[in-house]
Design a protein around this motif. Structure first.
Motif, short mmCIF file in Angstrom:
data_model
loop_
_atom_site.label_atom_id
_atom_site.label_comp_id
_atom_site.label_asym_id
_atom_site.label_seq_id
_atom_site.Cartn_x
_atom_site.Cartn_y
_atom_site.Cartn_z
N MET A 127 -8.49 7.41 24.88
CA MET A 127 -10.07 7.26 24.55
C MET A 127 -10.91 8.58 24.25
SD MET A 127 -12.84 5.45 27.19
CE MET A 127 -14.57 5.81 27.14
N LEU A 128 -11.55 8.52 23.24
CA LEU A 128 -12.18 9.64 22.84
C LEU A 128 -13.40 9.91 23.59
CD1 LEU A 128 -12.06 9.29 18.89
CD2 LEU A 128 -10.84 10.85 20.25
N LYS A 129 -13.79 10.99 23.91
CA LYS A 129 -14.82 11.78 24.53
C LYS A 129 -15.88 12.18 23.63
CE LYS A 129 -12.14 13.26 28.27
NZ LYS A 129 -11.59 14.33 29.22
N THR A 130 -17.20 11.92 23.80
CA THR A 130 -18.10 12.46 23.31
C THR A 130 -18.32 14.13 23.63
OG1 THR A 130 -19.99 12.18 24.88
CG2 THR A 130 -19.67 10.52 23.39
#
Length: 115
Positions: free
Chosen positions: A1-4
């Protein structure tokens, strides 16, 4: 999951020493520290705090290893908002620097504190 980016910065900040401009003034003098502005050269030329050295975030690890090869050198990083300074501090710690702090104040406050 990508993080901001704000999530990445918040995670990095949690493991760093973050200080105000006023605290930095005292510590820089006491510890003979170096103040690094990690903004781009054009930003630095437009407005910068007295006594700071400009090393852009993209070059900070390489330049610091050349200029300050002592891993215990007190290093104080800042930028305009704190984000680049936090990411730079994280990288410097990763290469082995042990005395790295981020100045969390605004650029205007940093400029005032270091006059």
């Amino acid at each position: 999951m990508l993080k901001t980016i704000p999530e990445v910065i918040a995670e990095a900040r949690a493991s760093l020493t973050v200080i105000s401009a006023e605290q930095a003034v005292v510590l820089v003098k006491k510890e003979q520290g170096v103040i690094i502005d990690v903004r781009e050269p054009s930003e630095y030329a437009e407005k910068s705090a007295q006594g700071t050295i400009n090393i852009p975030r993209g070059l900070v690890e390489m330049k610091m290893l050349q200029l300050y090869p002592n891993e215990t050198q007190p290093i104080f990083l800042h930028c305009a908002t704190g984000a680049r300074a936090i990411l730079s501090a994280e990288q410097l710690k990763r290469v082995g620097y042990v005395n790295v702090s981020v100045i969390s104040s605004s650029l205007d406050d940093i400029c005032r504190a270091f006059t």
